[in-house]
Scaffold this motif. Structure first.
Motif, PDB file in Angstrom:
ATOM      1  N   VAL A   1     -62.603 -36.658  52.506  1.00  0.00           N
ATOM      2  CA  VAL A   1     -61.478 -36.850  53.413  1.00  0.00           C
ATOM      3  C   VAL A   1     -61.978 -36.933  54.855  1.00  0.00           C
ATOM      4  CG1 VAL A   1     -59.730 -35.793  51.941  1.00  0.00           C
ATOM      5  CG2 VAL A   1     -61.096 -34.360  53.455  1.00  0.00           C
ATOM      6  N   LEU A   2     -61.149 -37.533  55.699  1.00  0.00           N
ATOM      7  CA  LEU A   2     -61.510 -37.752  57.096  1.00  0.00           C
ATOM      8  C   LEU A   2     -60.472 -37.085  57.997  1.00  0.00           C
ATOM      9  CD1 LEU A   2     -62.289 -41.586  56.907  1.00  0.00           C
ATOM     10  CD2 LEU A   2     -63.903 -39.684  56.686  1.00  0.00           C
ATOM     11  N   ALA A   3     -60.894 -36.679  59.170  1.00  0.00           N
ATOM     12  CA  ALA A   3     -59.959 -36.178  60.183  1.00  0.00           C
ATOM     13  C   ALA A   3     -59.936 -37.176  61.329  1.00  0.00           C
ATOM     14  CB  ALA A   3     -60.397 -34.803  60.680  1.00  0.00           C
ATOM     15  N   ALA A   4     -58.743 -37.677  61.650  1.00  0.00           N
ATOM     16  CA  ALA A   4     -58.594 -38.650  62.743  1.00  0.00           C
ATOM     17  C   ALA A   4     -58.021 -37.931  63.966  1.00  0.00           C
ATOM     18  CB  ALA A   4     -57.668 -39.781  62.324  1.00  0.00           C
ATOM     19  N   PRO A   5     -58.663 -38.068  65.109  1.00  0.00           N
ATOM     20  CA  PRO A   5     -58.145 -37.394  66.304  1.00  0.00           C
ATOM     21  C   PRO A   5     -56.858 -38.041  66.799  1.00  0.00           C
ATOM     22  CG  PRO A   5     -59.971 -38.828  66.891  1.00  0.00           C
ATOM     23  CD  PRO A   5     -59.864 -38.863  65.391  1.00  0.00           C
ATOM     24  N   VAL A   6     -55.957 -37.223  67.271  1.00  0.00           N
ATOM     25  CA  VAL A   6     -54.734 -37.734  67.901  1.00  0.00           C
ATOM     26  C   VAL A   6     -54.429 -36.818  69.080  1.00  0.00           C
ATOM     27  CG1 VAL A   6     -53.328 -36.483  66.181  1.00  0.00           C
ATOM     28  CG2 VAL A   6     -52.275 -38.244  67.600  1.00  0.00           C
ATOM     29  N   HIS A   7     -54.140 -37.433  70.206  1.00  0.00           N
ATOM     30  CA  HIS A   7     -53.889 -36.665  71.425  1.00  0.00           C
ATOM     31  C   HIS A   7     -52.543 -35.960  71.326  1.00  0.00           C
ATOM     32  CE1 HIS A   7     -53.470 -35.717  75.720  1.00  0.00           C
ATOM     33  NE2 HIS A   7     -54.764 -35.967  75.832  1.00  0.00           N
ATOM     34  N   TYR A   8     -52.491 -34.762  71.860  1.00  0.00           N
ATOM     35  CA  TYR A   8     -51.243 -33.976  71.867  1.00  0.00           C
ATOM     36  C   TYR A   8     -50.087 -34.797  72.441  1.00  0.00           C
ATOM     37  CZ  TYR A   8     -47.953 -30.442  73.599  1.00  0.00           C
ATOM     38  OH  TYR A   8     -46.817 -29.729  73.897  1.00  0.00           O
ATOM     39  N   GLU A   9     -50.337 -35.501  73.552  1.00  0.00           N
ATOM     40  CA  GLU A   9     -49.249 -36.242  74.205  1.00  0.00           C
ATOM     41  C   GLU A   9     -48.745 -37.394  73.342  1.00  0.00           C
ATOM     42  OE1 GLU A   9     -47.460 -35.702  76.779  1.00  0.00           O
ATOM     43  OE2 GLU A   9     -48.509 -33.914  77.439  1.00  0.00           O
ATOM     44  N   THR A  10     -49.595 -37.921  72.486  1.00  0.00           N
ATOM     45  CA  THR A  10     -49.144 -38.994  71.594  1.00  0.00           C
ATOM     46  C   THR A  10     -48.018 -38.499  70.696  1.00  0.00           C
ATOM     47  OG1 THR A  10     -51.273 -40.124  71.607  1.00  0.00           O
ATOM     48  CG2 THR A  10     -49.875 -40.480  69.685  1.00  0.00           C
ATOM     49  N   LEU A  11     -48.113 -37.254  70.272  1.00  0.00           N
ATOM     50  CA  LEU A  11     -47.087 -36.703  69.388  1.00  0.00           C
ATOM     51  C   LEU A  11     -45.982 -36.001  70.157  1.00  0.00           C
ATOM     52  CD1 LEU A  11     -49.472 -35.315  66.638  1.00  0.00           C
ATOM     53  CD2 LEU A  11     -48.009 -37.328  66.474  1.00  0.00           C
ATOM     54  N   ALA A  12     -46.254 -35.624  71.400  1.00  0.00           N
ATOM     55  CA  ALA A  12     -45.266 -34.873  72.166  1.00  0.00           C
ATOM     56  C   ALA A  12     -44.217 -35.792  72.794  1.00  0.00           C
ATOM     57  CB  ALA A  12     -45.952 -34.051  73.255  1.00  0.00           C
ATOM     58  N   GLN A  13     -44.629 -36.996  73.185  1.00  0.00           N
ATOM     59  CA  GLN A  13     -43.675 -37.909  73.830  1.00  0.00           C
ATOM     60  C   GLN A  13     -43.054 -38.820  72.775  1.00  0.00           C
ATOM     61  OE1 GLN A  13     -45.032 -40.046  77.251  1.00  0.00           O
ATOM     62  NE2 GLN A  13     -46.257 -38.331  78.010  1.00  0.00           N
ATOM     63  N   LEU A  14     -41.738 -38.834  72.725  1.00  0.00           N
ATOM     64  CA  LEU A  14     -41.054 -39.619  71.700  1.00  0.00           C
ATOM     65  C   LEU A  14     -41.460 -41.086  71.744  1.00  0.00           C
ATOM     66  CD1 LEU A  14     -38.898 -39.393  69.462  1.00  0.00           C
ATOM     67  CD2 LEU A  14     -37.206 -40.078  71.159  1.00  0.00           C
ATOM     68  N   LYS A  15     -41.604 -41.635  72.941  1.00  0.00           N
ATOM     69  CA  LYS A  15     -41.901 -43.067  73.035  1.00  0.00           C
ATOM     70  C   LYS A  15     -43.311 -43.382  72.562  1.00  0.00           C
ATOM     71  CE  LYS A  15     -43.420 -43.595  77.842  1.00  0.00           C
ATOM     72  NZ  LYS A  15     -43.079 -44.244  79.113  1.00  0.00           N
ATOM     73  N   CYS A  16     -44.182 -42.393  72.517  1.00  0.00           N
ATOM     74  CA  CYS A  16     -45.516 -42.612  71.954  1.00  0.00           C
ATOM     75  C   CYS A  16     -45.556 -42.214  70.482  1.00  0.00           C
ATOM     76  CB  CYS A  16     -46.557 -41.800  72.725  1.00  0.00           C
ATOM     77  SG  CYS A  16     -46.780 -42.359  74.413  1.00  0.00           S
ATOM     78  N   ARG A  17     -44.804 -41.185  70.156  1.00  0.00           N
ATOM     79  CA  ARG A  17     -44.821 -40.710  68.775  1.00  0.00           C
ATOM     80  C   ARG A  17     -44.275 -41.764  67.810  1.00  0.00           C
ATOM     81  NH1 ARG A  17     -40.545 -36.447  67.615  1.00  0.00           N
ATOM     82  NH2 ARG A  17     -41.525 -35.436  69.375  1.00  0.00           N
ATOM     83  N   LEU A  18     -43.189 -42.428  68.219  1.00  0.00           N
ATOM     84  CA  LEU A  18     -42.566 -43.388  67.307  1.00  0.00           C
ATOM     85  C   LEU A  18     -43.506 -44.532  66.934  1.00  0.00           C
ATOM     86  CD1 LEU A  18     -38.919 -43.487  68.701  1.00  0.00           C
ATOM     87  CD2 LEU A  18     -39.678 -42.537  66.525  1.00  0.00           C
ATOM     88  N   PRO A  19     -44.145 -45.201  67.905  1.00  0.00           N
ATOM     89  CA  PRO A  19     -45.076 -46.272  67.505  1.00  0.00           C
ATOM     90  C   PRO A  19     -46.262 -45.740  66.702  1.00  0.00           C
ATOM     91  CG  PRO A  19     -44.563 -46.420  69.846  1.00  0.00           C
ATOM     92  CD  PRO A  19     -43.992 -45.136  69.363  1.00  0.00           C
ATOM     93  N   TYR A  20     -46.719 -44.517  67.037  1.00  0.00           N
ATOM     94  CA  TYR A  20     -47.860 -43.959  66.295  1.00  0.00           C
ATOM     95  C   TYR A  20     -47.467 -43.726  64.835  1.00  0.00           C
ATOM     96  CZ  TYR A  20     -51.750 -40.933  65.020  1.00  0.00           C
ATOM     97  OH  TYR A  20     -52.838 -40.394  64.383  1.00  0.00           O
ATOM     98  N   LEU A  21     -46.313 -43.112  64.632  1.00  0.00           N
ATOM     99  CA  LEU A  21     -45.872 -42.863  63.259  1.00  0.00           C
ATOM    100  C   LEU A  21     -45.565 -44.170  62.540  1.00  0.00           C
ATOM    101  CD1 LEU A  21     -43.598 -39.699  63.641  1.00  0.00           C
ATOM    102  CD2 LEU A  21     -46.018 -39.818  63.070  1.00  0.00           C
ATOM    103  N   ALA A  22     -45.049 -45.145  63.286  1.00  0.00           N
ATOM    104  CA  ALA A  22     -44.730 -46.431  62.653  1.00  0.00           C
ATOM    105  C   ALA A  22     -45.984 -47.108  62.119  1.00  0.00           C
ATOM    106  CB  ALA A  22     -44.024 -47.352  63.656  1.00  0.00           C
TER     107      ALA A  22
END
Lengths: 409, 164
Positions: A234-255
């Motif tokens: 398995v692999l661990a992919a880094p993701v910045h806290y702000e990517t998940l904290a801000q809705l406008k960044c979280r949505l495209p990331y999850l999409a």
């Protein structure tokens, strides 16, 4: 199709007819989409919001059903009856839908908007992910970034990068089965080789870090897919806290998860980096749970000496990752901090991981304090490919815990 | 431009996208716009279609006049919109759109639009309505039904039925 009660008998009859010629095992595979976590989250308010949640889920599920599939409302979820034409298993199919549903609903911010601002509106939460993950959006985004605009200052550029995979050793098994991915590339600003989120120029803000995170996630999944023949673990992919904290960044990331295969989603963990020490409990909970909804495991990077672990009490993080606190022997406060972290993480049902481990003395101190995962020069340098799981005997070279204790005192 | 008598206000505007071209900015801002519109517009009883076409936004908004005007004020001062221009403003008794939707018109796989050669600025109201209805019906990536509890909703017309 997801059906209302009045249509239930007709839909079931139609479904029975569609699977008439299938063997008994296939014809009886029924899976359940469990909305129990949402019920738990709402607590006493669940009876009031249940119908609205179900309406949103109904629309969400409906969009993911093919002709022949059937979904029926149940007390705390949906029964899913895959049609004869579906190639993926019922379990994989329902797990995918369930995970995507939870990605939306378990975000505090989104729940609040549902409760406060859309009391009577059937919010198309699921549809937003579809729209943001659509090919039309992808093409428009690419065209937008590529368009020349002579009267505008040149936008900051995200440089090309390569992924490097750092081996992570598991103390309990003695195996390296997890690799932490990290992007590295040459900065467009002439700053030489850059790693991690330093690749995204600060002028680009959170959106640019999100874009880096998206590309790293895609690249990690691709690397895992290409190495699948060799069972790469398995692999661990880094993701910045702000990517998940801000809705406008979280949505495209999850999409962007919509582009991943089911097997890839199971093989890539989230490594949340740069969580602010003073981030509030609600935001940490939201960030971790958003990641938890789509990633099989969530690792959170923390500052060993400053972390406020009580703020993670509802975050459901799986692993807390910290960097070795200096060369061995560790200071007494550092040793105490590691032991305290391990104890409190265990109470939260989480494990601990130490990076930057250089030598056997550091290893011994970490193991003595209950750390579960080790990475750093001692376990091997980052490489361009993640190897299949392999055994690595580090304990043979490490001095005993008592020796380390003497060094630290 | 023809004027109708009615309780609804219908407006079509054109604006230039001022979204940064740095990587990720477009996705993030579009996510923000879509989330806000999908959450807000149906609650206000505002329907219509938002189109993104090669760096420009075109949106038809229709609903209670107060709500539509408030939205227009917000959009005109939004830093993501520039060169804001109203193309059509009229009172209406019936909606052209039952939903609020969003469409991309520069996607490679998008079918050709009727009357695509006419610039938005020179399109007649009928051409505007037809073009927007076509986009809402055939190119939409997101469609949000208006809330039944919202004010002044007349769902007698099907979405885009007058022109599609």
């Amino acid at each position: 199709m997801a059906v209302e009660p009045m249509d239930l008998h007709a839909a079931l009859a139609q479904y029975r007819a569609s699977v008439r010629d299938r063997d008994p095992l296939d014809a009886t595979q029924i899976e359940f989409i469990n909305l129990g976590p949402l019920r738990d989250r709402y607590g006493a308010r669940w009876p009031q919001v249940r119908e609205r949640i179900f309406d949103v889920c109904d629309a969400f599920v409906k969009r993911r059903l093919a002709p022949g599939d059937l979904a029926v409302r149940a007390a705390t979820g949906f029964l899913v009856l895959p049609g004869p034409g579906r190639t993926e298993t019922a379990a994989a199919f329902t797990a995918r839908i369930e995970r995507e549903l939870q990605a939306f609903f378990l975000g505090v911010e989104h729940l609040q908007s549902l409760q406060v601002q859309a009391r009577h509106t059937p919010l198309p939460a699921a549809c937003l992910l579809d729209a943001l993950g659509s090919s039309a959006m992808e093409e428009a985004a690419q065209a937008h970034e590529a368009a020349a605009a002579p009267d505008e200052p040149a936008p900051p550029v995200l440089p090309d990068f390569e992924l490097y995979f750092e081996p992570v050793w598991t103390a309990a098994s003695g195996f390296v089965a997890l690799h932490a991915a990290e992007p590295a590339g040459v900065s467009s600003l002439g700053a030489g080789l850059m790693r991690g989120h330093a690749l995204a120029p600060s002028a680009g803000g959170a959106a640019m870090r999100m874009e880096l995170d998206r590309r790293v996630l895609m690249a990690a999944a691709r690397a895992w897919r290409e190495g699948r023949g060799g069972a790469p673990g398995v692999l661990a992919a880094p993701v910045h806290y702000e990517t998940l904290a801000q809705l406008k960044c979280r949505l495209p990331y999850l999409a962007s998860f919509s582009a991943l295969e089911e097997a890839e989603r199971k093989a890539v963990m989230a490594l949340i980096r740069a969580s602010p020490v003073d981030a509030p409990y609600t935001r940490l909970t939201e960030v971790c749970r958003s990641a938890k909804a789509l990633f099989p495991r969530v690792i959170v990077e923390i500052d060993l000496m400053k972390v406020k672990l009580d703020r993670f009490v509802d975050a459901r993080a799986d692993v807390f990752f910290f960097t070795a606190p200096g060369p061995a022997p560790f200071s007494a406060p550092a040793l105490e901090a590691i032991s305290r972290l391990s104890e409190r993480a265990a109470r939260l049902g989480a494990r601990t991981a130490m990076g930057g481990c250089c030598d056997a003395a550091q290893l011994a101190a970490a193991l003595d304090a209950g750390v579960h995962y080790i990475s750093g020069p001692l376990t091997g340098e980052p490489a361009r490919r993640a190897r299949p799981p392999y055994q690595l005997d580090l304990t043979a070279t490490a001095p005993g815990p008592q020796a380390q204790g003497r060094q630290a005192s | 431009m023809s004027q109708e008598n009615g309780d609804l206000l219908r407006v079509v505007y054109l604006s230039t996208s001022l979204i940064s071209r740095s990587p990720g900015a477009f996705r993030a801002e579009m996510a923000s716009i879509l989330e806000a519109c999908a959450r807000r517009n149906p609650r206000l009883g505002v329907t219509g279609v938002l189109i993104y076409e090669r760096g420009r936004f075109v949106q038809l908004l229709e609903g209670p006049a107060e709500a539509v005007d408030a939205l227009l004020d917000d959009i005109e001062t939004d830093v993501r919109h520039g060169l804001f221009k109203i193309l059509w403003r009229t009172r209406a008794s019936r909606r052209l759109f039952e939903n609020w939707s969003m469409a991309f018109m520069d996607a490679a796989d998008a079918p050709a639009l009727p009357d695509a050669a006419t610039p938005w600025e020179r399109a007649s109201p009928v051409q505007l309505a037809a073009r927007l209805a076509f986009a809402g019906k055939h190119l939409s990536v997101l469609s949000v039904p208006v809330s039944p509890a919202s004010p002044a909703v007349n769902t007698a017309d099907r979405p885009g039925s007058a022109y599609a």
